[in-house]
Each structure stands twice: as C-alpha cells, then as structure tokens.
Design an enzyme around this catalytic site. Structure first.
Site, PDB file in Angstrom:
ATOM      1  N   ASP A 454      -0.119   8.160   4.893  1.00 54.00           N
ATOM      2  CA  ASP A 454       1.198   7.430   4.160  1.00 54.00           C
ATOM      3  C   ASP A 454       0.220   6.759   3.018  1.00 54.00           C
ATOM      4  OD1 ASP A 454       2.396   4.698   4.670  1.00 54.00           O
ATOM      5  OD2 ASP A 454       1.698   4.393   6.489  1.00 54.00           O
ATOM      6  N   ASP A 519      10.149   2.825   7.091  1.00 55.44           N
ATOM      7  CA  ASP A 519       9.702   1.654   8.513  1.00 55.44           C
ATOM      8  C   ASP A 519      10.837   1.016   9.199  1.00 55.44           C
ATOM      9  OD1 ASP A 519       7.582   2.905   7.534  1.00 55.44           O
ATOM     10  OD2 ASP A 519       7.026   0.876   6.810  1.00 55.44           O
TER      11      ASP A 519
END
Length: 705
Positions: A454, A519
């Site tokens: 990430d 997301d």
C-alpha cells in the site's frame, strides 16, 4: 518483448515497421531531422513514398517559404510552431536544440533506435520505437546523453511528439478521486491544448496517465480510435495540441521538478515508455490491444487468481487471534482460497496515528507471533497474505524516533500533514536495505504467498537528503526495492494498492501482479470504477471484492445477489465480516464464488468487450480467443425509463455460429435454455428480463457443435 511475425525495413531515407495490424513509418535520412510520417492502423501496400507525397503541403501565405515539417521532438531549434517536446539547456546556452540523424539500428526484434545528435552542444538523443506482434501496440521512448563535458539541465522530455490522425475530434480522459477512481471524462478537442499534470508522487487518483481518441462517430466496434498509456509510477504530464493548421499531436512524459535532472558525461536519462494502441474497429479493439500487450509483456503467464479474503472491513485495527481464526474458517467455508491480514498487525499500530514503519509483529496482540494464524490459514486450504505500507512512516514510531532523517522533506518548507504519516526517502540505500530485510524475513519465516503493498498519501515535498528534488529518484527506488524482492521470492504475488487505485500503471505492473482497484466496495459504484479501469487493465489484475451489506464508504445497502454478482467479473474477493451475514446470504456468496471458479479461466484470458447500452445499464463481456464461449455481466443500476427493458446487443461472437444461452446469475432469473446465432444476438439483440435496480445478470454462451 512480444514474439511473432513482424517486418522491419530500413532504407537510406525511411524506417518502416509492420506488426499486429499496425504500421509505423519514419523519415530518417542521415543528417536530416527524424520525423514520424505515419503511425496507426496498417495501410496495406502503402509505401513510405506514397505517404510522403500524399502529405505534401504548399506554402501557406504569411508563413515560412518552406513548410516546417514536424520532427520527433519539435525542438526549439527546428522552428516548428508546436510546443517543444524537449526543453534543455547548458547554463542558458544551447537551448535552441536541433538534433539530426546520426544513424539507425535494429536494437531488438521489432525495435528500432534512431540515433540523433545536436552538433553544437553534443547532446545525443536516441529514439526507441518498437511494435508488438501479439498486440500491434507501439512503444516509444527517448534517451538523452552526452559524451562531452557540457552539462544539460533538463526541464522536459516527452517520449516523443506523436502526430495523431487529424480526424480525431473526441477525447476520453480518466480522472476521479479516492473511492471514485477511473471516471471517464469526454471532451471535444478544440484548437489549442489539452494539458493534464500530476505532481502526487504516484500515478494519482485524479490524473490517470492515459487517454483515448476517436471521432464523433467512433463507437465500441467501429471507427478510427487510439489508446495511449504512459508507463510510469510517478509524476507525469500529458498534453494534446491542435495547431492553427489543424495538425494534431501528443506529448507524454515525466513531469520533472526544477533542477531534478542534469545530463552529464557518462549518465543518461530515459523517458518512461509511451504505449499506443491504434484501431480502425473502434475503442474496443484499442482496449483489447492494450490488454494483449500487458499479457504478453508484463503479467506472469497462467498466474492463479485465488478467491481473496481481506480482513480490513471486517476488523479494521481490532485484531485478535481468536476473531481472526474464526474469520479464516468462515472464509474457507464459503470458498476463499487466500486470506490476507490487513493493517494493524505490527508495532504499536492500534490506529492510523502510530507504529507505521515498525515492521515487527506486535507482541501485545500476537504473543505467539503470526505463525499460528498463518499455519491455521494454510490448514484450511488457503494461502496466507500480509499488508505492508513500506513507503510511509508515522512520526509516532520507533523507526522515526531513531531515524528522523529517513523521510522526504524540505528544510525550508513546513511539511504537509496527511494521514498522520510522512513519506520515507526510498532513495537512501540504507532505507531500502531495512525494508527489504524486514519484508524478506517475514515472507520467509511465515511462508507468505501474497503481499498487499500500500501507499496512502501524495508526496507534496519530495526533497532528498542532498536538498535536491527527489521525485524521479524516489519513483525509481521503489522499482529497485520491488525488483529485489521479486528476485528473492519469484513466486511471491504482490498487489499494488495506493489508497485504492492511485498506482495502477504499467510500470508497477512490471513488478506487481494485481491492482486494488478502489477502497470503495459499493457494488453500484464499482461498475463505473471497473469499467473505467478496464480501458487499460484486464479483469485478472483488477481486485473486485464483495463488501458488507451496508457499504462503509457510501452507506448504501445492497442485497447479496448484487454484491456477489458484481464481484465475479475481476479478481474476485471478499472484504466483509462473514459473522454478520446470515446463513442465506453466505449461501448466495458461496454460489457466486463457485460461479467465479467455474468461469475463472475465461474471465482472466478472454477478450474484453464493453457493450453499448443506455446509461442506467452497465454491460461487459469476455469472449474466448476462438469465440466458442463467452460470459457477459449486465448490471441494472436504475429504473428502466420505458415500460419494458431494452434489448441487449452482445459483442465479440462468431456471426455464423450458434450459441447455447443461459442466465447463470441470479438463479431466480434462470430461464429455459435456448440457442441463437451470433449475428442474431449481436445485431437483433436479446430482450432483457424485468429487473429491479441493483440487479446483476450474468449470461453464459457456449457454441453448439
């Protein structure tokens, strides 16, 4: 590089490349200016001389006595009126560059390098042009170097200045934000310039490095079109210019900060690669060209795509071994094949304000370490994966307290707070060594098969330890660390996540295997996100997860049939607390996972088609290479405006073949199986059933023999 039949012809005047339905012709006479004569769909039997003669222009009143032909970079010294594709100087000298052809060579199969040199300054410019037979996609890049003692400050260098079909009148660019990535934006290019710049230090949410061109009549299956992508994981600039004489051209390259690159003797600068997919059969063919290029050049062949379970939206930072053991069992029961432990397993990471950078398993949460959980996951028949954010650090961390000099910053500028974290200076070898040791050790000790990598914030002030801007060096350093990790663990699967889809470029896909598309697990929003991402990325790399009944980002509620049916098209996964789903919904989820597994090979290898529908419907499909099988997803996103739903026109089928058609999802829409010809299904169309909004239909077609 793609393998297959291609032709490369070099004469004293021209370079001609043909492969995969694409033709590139360049004028490259020694001592002259290299220029692009043509780049686009193949023009059968056309010779370079034909094209030069057809493009000849007369004197324009009020203009130069001899029309100035464009060159590969339209440098200032050429006098061409377009914005220059190369801006460099040596202490304000040698700024009017005019490189001339010094030689041409075949540098690899299907690849030519045109060597040019600006004699007064000694700056050498090498243009690399390649074609891929498997896809017809063209690759362009430019390298700058010097063998003199003259140093050059580089301000801008495009991969090249690419002339575009002057018929192009429509532009599709890709923008968005966090949780709403890959949104399409359609524009009508007018005289002047279209400019999109990104300074985020990553590919970004709002300025994806790619776009499409077409005409007012181009559609998914007809008309001239082209797709472009700049393969770069850092700052970038894209621009289109239509001049007063109606010529139309493209520039794409790395956006450089002031003083970031200096060309000196013994070093070189190479631009990111610009990829171009040309089509005379609409936007869809351009998309499939890019997908074929990725599959042939970037993606690991036949890489398994296990059904994914990620813990984030189930537990967030509230990790306890007992709860995770139970979640793993529930995930395996519905068909998961990989279990990924997300943020919160390390250091003092009980929230997003502390612990980032301390890549040691938390003794407070896991007194026995993570091995018992990893072993439990494997005992259930699943792979074990782990989340990292290597490029960031919390100020409240042991790492930062010990090494406050390990971050990107500018002494004279106040740092910008973002997500309670600072960007690590990846250009420092000691930083990369620390991160490699930590990740390598955990991968080896725990038997980790998968990493979610990430990167959760923009980098506004990328100042290096030497005080100079380091955006370029930092982007390259990330590549170095990933390359080192892949070399040490060739079978490790890595996902590129950047607060969702903010780093989904082809440079990252050279080093990673999956993209976390967004997301946002809202099933309705996902259709637009996945459709936009599909313009550049094939379904097998696009993570697509079943979220909770109430979406944590939008607050909307969706039935399991819609959530699960939506996630089938992509790399399917789950990101929900299975303990909060009732037995009936878990059973529906298990059926969707079975459907995904049954058709996974087709979804992840088939040719991708966007169907042209009304705006309240999103429909896509995948068709096998020999057109004997197809799977289509049709999402009803709002009420039908008419009393009856419209007909659905399929795409990609064999016109004279007969197909057995079945609705495979949802099961309560199942109807009697019938057979139809491909031409009838595509040109006449299938009447859709009456369906409520937020219904996802999946059709399976199999050729009757």
């Amino acid at each position: 590089m793609c393998k297959g039949h291609m032709t490369v012809e070099i004469t004293s005047e021209f370079v001609t490349l043909r492969a995969g339905g694409t033709l590139i012709v360049l004028a490259a006479s020694k001592g002259g200016r290299a220029r692009m004569v043509y780049a686009g769909p193949d023009l059968q039997s056309a010779s370079p001389e034909d094209l030069v003669a057809l493009a000849a222009r007369q004197h324009a009143p009020g203009g130069p006595e001899q029309p100035i032909a464009p060159s590969l970079l339209n440098c200032i010294g050429t006098g061409h009126p377009s914005p220059p594709g190369l801006l460099a100087h040596s202490r304000s000298q040698h700024w009017a560059l005019d490189p001339r052809v010094a030689g041409v060579k075949v540098s690899a199969p299907g690849q030519v390098t045109i060597l040019t040199r600006d004699e007064p300054s000694g700056l050498m410019v090498g243009h690399s042009i390649a074609l891929c037979e498997a896809s017809g996609v063209a690759n362009f890049a430019t390298a700058l170097s010097t063998n003199t003692d003259t140093d050059f400050a580089l301000e801008w260098c495009s991969a090249l200045c690419l002339p575009l079909d002057p018929r192009f009148s429509r532009l599709t660019s890709f923008t968005g934000k966090w949780a709403r990535e890959f949104q399409t934006e359609e524009l009508a290019p007018i005289r002047g310039s279209f400019l999109r710049e990104n300074r985020a230090g990553r590919t970004s949410h709002d300025s994806y490095p790619g776009f499409y061109c077409g005409t007012d009549t181009t559609g998914e299956g007809h008309g001239v079109a082209a797709a472009f992508h700049l393969a770069w994981n850092g700052n970038h600039r894209l621009r289109l210019d239509r001049l007063a004489d109606e010529t139309f051209s493209l520039q794409a390259g790395e956006l450089l900060l002031p003083g970031e690159i200096t060309i000196t003797k013994g070093m070189s600068y190479v631009t990111p690669t610009l990829l171009a997919s040309f089509s005379d059969e609409g936007y869809g063919a351009a998309t499939r060209g890019l997908h074929r290029w990725l599959r042939a050049n970037r993606l690991k062949p036949d890489l398994p795509r296990p059904v994914h379970y990620n813990t984030w939206e189930a537990v967030y930072f509230d990790q306890t071994p007992g709860r995770l053991f139970a979640l793993a069992k529930q995930a395996a029961e519905v068909g998961a094949e990989r279990f990924v432990l997300d943020d919160g397993w390390f250091g003092a990471r009980r929230n997003d304000r502390a612990g980032l950078g301390d890549w040691h398993v938390s003794d407070a949460i896991y007194p026995d370490g993570l091995k018992p959980l990893a072993d439990h996951v494997r005992s259930l028949g699943m792979e074990f994966g782990l989340w990292f954010e290597p490029e960031m650090v919390n100020p409240d961390s042991d790492l930062y307290r010990a090494h406050p000099d390990w971050v990107l910053e500018m002494d004279e500028v106040e740092p910008i707070a973002s997500r309670h974290q600072l960007p690590v200076d990846m250009t420092l070898p000691v930083v990369r060594d620390y991160l490699f040791e930590r990740i390598d050790s955990l991968v080896s000790d725990l038997g980790i098969a998968y990493i979610k990598w990430d990167m959760n914030r923009d980098i506004q002030h990328p100042g290096g330890a030497d005080g100079r801007p380091a955006a370029h060096r930092n982007a390259k350093a990330i590549q170095l660390l990933l390359d080192r990790l892949r070399e040490a663990h060739p079978d490790l699967v890595i996902e590129s996540c950047s607060s969702g889809g903010a780093r989904a470029d082809y440079a990252m896909l050279e080093r990673t295997d999956r993209v976390w598309t967004s997301d946002n697990n809202d099933a309705r929003a996902r259709h637009a996100i996945m459709r936009g991402a599909g313009y550049f990325l094939p379904l097998e790399v696009l993570g697509n997860h079943v979220g909770p009944k109430t979406c944590h980002i939008t607050g909307r509620r969706f039935p399991m049939h819609f959530r699960a049916g939506t996630a089938v098209f992509g790399h399917m996964g789950m990101e929900l607390d299975l303990a909060k789903e009732n037995d009936a919904d878990r059973a529906v989820l298990a059926k969707a996972i079975d459907l995904y597994k049954a058709h996974r090979a087709l979804i992840h290898s088939g040719d991708y088609y966007r169907l042209e529908t009304a705006s309240h419907i999103n429909a896509i499909g995948v068709v096998s290479a020999n057109r004997d099988e197809a799977l289509y997803q049709v999402a009803i996103l709002d009420q039908h405006p008419a009393p009856h739903p419209p007909r659905l026109h399929f795409a990609g089928l064999g016109r004279d073949r007969r197909y057995r058609l079945a609705i495979e999802w949802p099961e309560h829409h199942a109807a009697e199986i019938s057979t139809f010809t491909g031409s009838a299904l595509m040109d006449y169309g299938l009447q859709l059933p009456q369906s409520l909004p937020d219904t996802c239909l999946i059709y399976h077609l199999k050729e009757e023999r």
